[in-house]
Design a protein around this motif. Structure first.
Motif, PDB file in Angstrom:
ATOM      1  N   VAL A   1      31.055   1.226  17.731  1.00 51.80           N
ATOM      2  CA  VAL A   1      30.913   2.854  17.194  1.00 51.80           C
ATOM      3  C   VAL A   1      29.909   3.073  16.005  1.00 51.80           C
ATOM      4  O   VAL A   1      29.101   3.951  15.917  1.00 51.80           O
ATOM      5  N   GLU A   2      30.378   2.688  15.055  1.00 51.58           N
ATOM      6  CA  GLU A   2      29.882   2.957  13.549  1.00 51.58           C
ATOM      7  C   GLU A   2      28.718   1.936  12.927  1.00 51.58           C
ATOM      8  O   GLU A   2      27.909   2.289  12.451  1.00 51.58           O
ATOM      9  N   GLY A   3      28.692   0.863  13.566  1.00 49.88           N
ATOM     10  CA  GLY A   3      27.767  -0.083  13.395  1.00 49.88           C
ATOM     11  C   GLY A   3      28.337  -1.021  12.271  1.00 49.88           C
ATOM     12  O   GLY A   3      29.416  -0.807  11.619  1.00 49.88           O
ATOM     13  N   TYR A   4      27.566  -2.162  12.075  1.00 46.03           N
ATOM     14  CA  TYR A   4      28.160  -3.131  10.770  1.00 46.03           C
ATOM     15  C   TYR A   4      27.936  -2.529   9.522  1.00 46.03           C
ATOM     16  O   TYR A   4      29.019  -2.457   8.570  1.00 46.03           O
ATOM     17  N   ALA A   5      26.872  -1.851   8.926  1.00 44.98           N
ATOM     18  CA  ALA A   5      26.517  -1.876   7.772  1.00 44.98           C
ATOM     19  C   ALA A   5      27.626  -0.421   7.390  1.00 44.98           C
ATOM     20  O   ALA A   5      27.957  -0.308   6.209  1.00 44.98           O
ATOM     21  N   ALA A   6      27.716   0.619   8.267  1.00 46.00           N
ATOM     22  CA  ALA A   6      28.337   1.886   7.894  1.00 46.00           C
ATOM     23  C   ALA A   6      29.951   1.441   8.112  1.00 46.00           C
ATOM     24  O   ALA A   6      30.449   2.415   7.706  1.00 46.00           O
ATOM     25  N   THR A   7      30.263   0.560   8.478  1.00 46.43           N
ATOM     26  CA  THR A   7      31.850   0.120   8.626  1.00 46.43           C
ATOM     27  C   THR A   7      32.227  -0.430   7.210  1.00 46.43           C
ATOM     28  O   THR A   7      31.811  -1.389   6.688  1.00 46.43           O
ATOM     29  N   SER A   8      33.413   0.226   6.642  1.00 46.73           N
ATOM     30  CA  SER A   8      33.774  -0.273   5.379  1.00 46.73           C
ATOM     31  C   SER A   8      35.160  -0.981   5.599  1.00 46.73           C
ATOM     32  O   SER A   8      35.827  -0.710   6.640  1.00 46.73           O
ATOM     33  N   THR A   9      35.634  -1.832   4.576  1.00 51.64           N
ATOM     34  CA  THR A   9      36.962  -2.509   4.862  1.00 51.64           C
ATOM     35  C   THR A   9      38.078  -1.465   4.871  1.00 51.64           C
ATOM     36  O   THR A   9      39.008  -1.747   5.559  1.00 51.64           O
ATOM     37  N   GLU A  10      37.941  -0.226   4.181  1.00 50.25           N
ATOM     38  CA  GLU A  10      38.925   0.492   3.817  1.00 50.25           C
ATOM     39  C   GLU A  10      39.290   1.295   5.491  1.00 50.25           C
ATOM     40  O   GLU A  10      40.309   1.419   5.837  1.00 50.25           O
ATOM     41  N   GLU A  11      37.845   1.498   6.111  1.00 48.18           N
ATOM     42  CA  GLU A  11      38.175   2.095   7.390  1.00 48.18           C
ATOM     43  C   GLU A  11      38.808   1.369   8.365  1.00 48.18           C
ATOM     44  O   GLU A  11      39.562   1.691   9.224  1.00 48.18           O
ATOM     45  N   LEU A  12      38.392   0.055   8.339  1.00 44.72           N
ATOM     46  CA  LEU A  12      39.056  -1.090   9.168  1.00 44.72           C
ATOM     47  C   LEU A  12      40.493  -1.106   9.026  1.00 44.72           C
ATOM     48  O   LEU A  12      41.282  -1.284   9.918  1.00 44.72           O
ATOM     49  N   ALA A  13      40.940  -1.176   7.788  1.00 47.32           N
ATOM     50  CA  ALA A  13      42.308  -1.422   7.396  1.00 47.32           C
ATOM     51  C   ALA A  13      42.934   0.144   7.945  1.00 47.32           C
ATOM     52  O   ALA A  13      44.081  -0.274   8.568  1.00 47.32           O
ATOM     53  N   ARG A  14      42.524   1.169   7.798  1.00 46.72           N
ATOM     54  CA  ARG A  14      43.168   2.389   8.361  1.00 46.72           C
ATOM     55  C   ARG A  14      43.425   2.518   9.873  1.00 46.72           C
ATOM     56  O   ARG A  14      44.389   2.891  10.088  1.00 46.72           O
ATOM     57  N   ARG A  15      42.317   2.163  10.286  1.00 44.14           N
ATOM     58  CA  ARG A  15      42.266   2.113  11.924  1.00 44.14           C
ATOM     59  C   ARG A  15      43.289   1.071  12.339  1.00 44.14           C
ATOM     60  O   ARG A  15      43.800   1.265  13.535  1.00 44.14           O
ATOM     61  N   ALA A  16      43.511  -0.100  11.706  1.00 40.92           N
ATOM     62  CA  ALA A  16      44.591  -0.927  12.019  1.00 40.92           C
ATOM     63  C   ALA A  16      45.729  -0.723  11.647  1.00 40.92           C
ATOM     64  O   ALA A  16      46.856  -1.388  12.061  1.00 40.92           O
ATOM     65  N   GLY A  17      46.079   0.344  10.900  1.00 49.59           N
ATOM     66  CA  GLY A  17      47.394   0.752  10.272  1.00 49.59           C
ATOM     67  C   GLY A  17      47.848  -0.151   9.479  1.00 49.59           C
ATOM     68  O   GLY A  17      49.043  -0.385   9.099  1.00 49.59           O
ATOM     69  N   ILE A  18      46.954  -0.758   8.544  1.00 45.48           N
ATOM     70  CA  ILE A  18      47.466  -1.806   7.409  1.00 45.48           C
ATOM     71  C   ILE A  18      46.737  -1.455   6.402  1.00 45.48           C
ATOM     72  O   ILE A  18      45.860  -0.521   5.928  1.00 45.48           O
ATOM     73  N   SER A  19      47.298  -2.219   5.028  1.00 49.28           N
ATOM     74  CA  SER A  19      46.753  -1.848   3.690  1.00 49.28           C
ATOM     75  C   SER A  19      45.173  -2.820   3.573  1.00 49.28           C
ATOM     76  O   SER A  19      45.255  -3.761   4.535  1.00 49.28           O
ATOM     77  N   THR A  20      44.458  -2.536   2.738  1.00 49.07           N
ATOM     78  CA  THR A  20      43.206  -3.258   2.511  1.00 49.07           C
ATOM     79  C   THR A  20      43.702  -4.638   1.926  1.00 49.07           C
ATOM     80  O   THR A  20      43.155  -5.523   2.126  1.00 49.07           O
ATOM     81  N   LYS A  21      45.008  -4.602   1.329  1.00 49.08           N
ATOM     82  CA  LYS A  21      45.241  -5.841   0.466  1.00 49.08           C
ATOM     83  C   LYS A  21      45.704  -6.868   1.826  1.00 49.08           C
ATOM     84  O   LYS A  21      45.541  -8.171   1.892  1.00 49.08           O
ATOM     85  N   THR A  22      46.485  -6.329   2.763  1.00 50.20           N
ATOM     86  CA  THR A  22      46.818  -7.199   3.770  1.00 50.20           C
ATOM     87  C   THR A  22      45.668  -7.580   4.563  1.00 50.20           C
ATOM     88  O   THR A  22      45.436  -8.708   5.050  1.00 50.20           O
TER      89      THR A  22
END
Length: 224
Positions: free
Chosen positions: A43-64
């Motif tokens: 949906v967002e593309g590679y460049a526009a996707t942040s690790t914080e957004e990926l962690a939020r969508r997965a329901g985990i912390s960025t540390k995990t």
């Protein structure tokens, strides 16, 4: 009235689980992260996707997330590999002695076409092409995990037919690439660059039938 009020004031007796919720295994968490990444990247593309957004969508912390994947590029590579692995595991290249060469070739080409023309695979390829100038490693990983593995699977099937003396080929890897190009490259380019719809199942089957006939019999007119 007083009795009704008294009854309504009674505390709830619903039993609720106590303690912390069960901890997910790394394997299950990885699966959830890969699924979230697949949808987010699409949906967002590679460049526009942040690790914080990926962690939020997965329901985990960025540390995990960073514990499971060292970075966004590694996550994208794992996501592509996981998706293509699932599709490749469903590829059945019939190699039985009981199957004639034409039937077997059609089945093998159809399996490769189903993979190459899968809507998600084409969407991934489109995104990789869009981002390849900025992130060249994406294209290399997509080639190694998808295109190259598909060609190797077909080359293995062709090598078996050569061993059984059903066909004569000098370079099975080269021929496998040619066959996949015949059956899938034109529809892929039309979808990615021309915005055309992917072929229907019947159209793919007709294309496979034509490619198999061209490979096995050629198209040169026979002399009288």
């Amino acid at each position: 009235m007083a009795q009704a009020k008294s009854e309504s004031a009674k505390p709830e007796t619903e039993c609720r689980p106590r303690g912390r919720p069960p901890v997910r295994s790394d394997e299950e968490t990885t699966r959830i992260v890969l699924e979230a990444a697949r949808h987010t990247f699409a949906v967002e593309g590679y460049a526009a996707t942040s690790t914080e957004e990926l962690a939020r969508r997965a329901g985990i912390s960025t540390k995990t997330l960073y514990r499971l994947f060292p970075g966004k590029a590694a996550l994208f590579e794992a996501m592509c590999a996981d998706r293509l692995e699932r599709l490749l595991s469903a590829v059945d290249l019939q190699g039985s002695d009981e199957v004639d060469i034409e039937t077997g070739l059609r089945a093998a080409l159809l399996a490769c076409a189903d993979l190459a023309l899968d809507p998600e695979v084409v969407a991934l390829q489109r995104m990789v092409l869009q981002q390849s100038a900025t992130f060249p490693e994406l294209a290399a990983n997509f080639y190694m995990n998808g295109i190259s593995r598909t060609a190797k699977a077909l080359a293995g099937w062709l090598r078996l037919q050569v061993k059984r003396k059903r066909i004569v080929i000098d370079d099975v890897e080269d021929v496998a690439g040619m066959l996949i190009g015949m059956v899938a490259s034109a529809p892929q380019r039309a979808a990615i660059y021309g915005g055309m719809p992917l072929p229907s199942r019947k159209q793919i089957e007709r294309r496979v039938q034509t490619c198999a006939a061209l490979f096995l019999d050629g198209c040169r007119a026979r002399s009288a």
